[in-house]
Design an enzyme around this catalytic site. Structure first.
Site: not given
Ligand SMILES: [Zn+2]
Length: 161
Positions: A76, A78
């Site tokens: 991801c 993030e």
């Molecule tokens: Zn994530």
């Protein structure tokens, strides 16, 4: 004797409908997250996510989702941003993170939620530095802000307690 208790867990969030209502520092971070989303590698989901992390030393580190033909191998946006920030500045706490996403060539109308794994990684960062991380989820119709990842992860796992 009945000793069962029912309790409610309350998380406080702030909603904005206009970027102009937000602090300049937060707007800048959102724009960095939006820029990062545009260069995400998401050929499978076509859901391009960008994240930008503001550190206490005022450096901004951005990242985006990096997908893989073997789906679970990808990461991801993030976590790409947070891990790189901590790799580059291992002693500097994170002040805030902004997240945005592009789907069908537009930024999403609704704010982008963080997955459970990314919430857990941000919690580790908060605990590591004893420093709350402000979370900003961008959507074109609404922007949500929380003052700590603990608001997104009640009853979280904690090995040390
Ligand atoms: Zn994530």
């Amino acid at each position: 004797m009945i000793s069962m208790n029912k309790r409610k867990i309350i998380s406080e969030i702030t909603e904005y409908t206009d970027l102009e209502e937000m602090a300049q520092e937060d707007r800048t971070l959102i724009h960095k997250a939006m820029n990062a989303a545009s260069t995400a590698y998401a050929p499978y989901s076509k859901f391009r996510v960008g994240a930008a992390v503001l550190l206490e030393n005022n450096e901004i580190i951005s990242g985006n989702n990096q997908e893989n033909a073997v789906f679970p191998v990808g990461l991801c946006a993030e976590r790409v941003a947070v891990f790189y920030a901590h790799a580059k500045y291992p002693d500097v706490p994170i002040k805030s993170i902004a997240v945005s996403a592009i789907h069908d060539n537009n930024f999403t109308d609704n704010p982008v939620g963080l997955c459970g794994s990314c919430r857990q990684v941000l919690l580790e960062s908060e605990n590591r530095f004893h420093n709350d991380v402000k979370i900003i989820m961008f959507g074109r119709n609404k922007i949500i802000q929380l003052s700590s990842v603990k608001d997104l992860l009640p009853l979280h796992f904690d090995l040390l307690k």
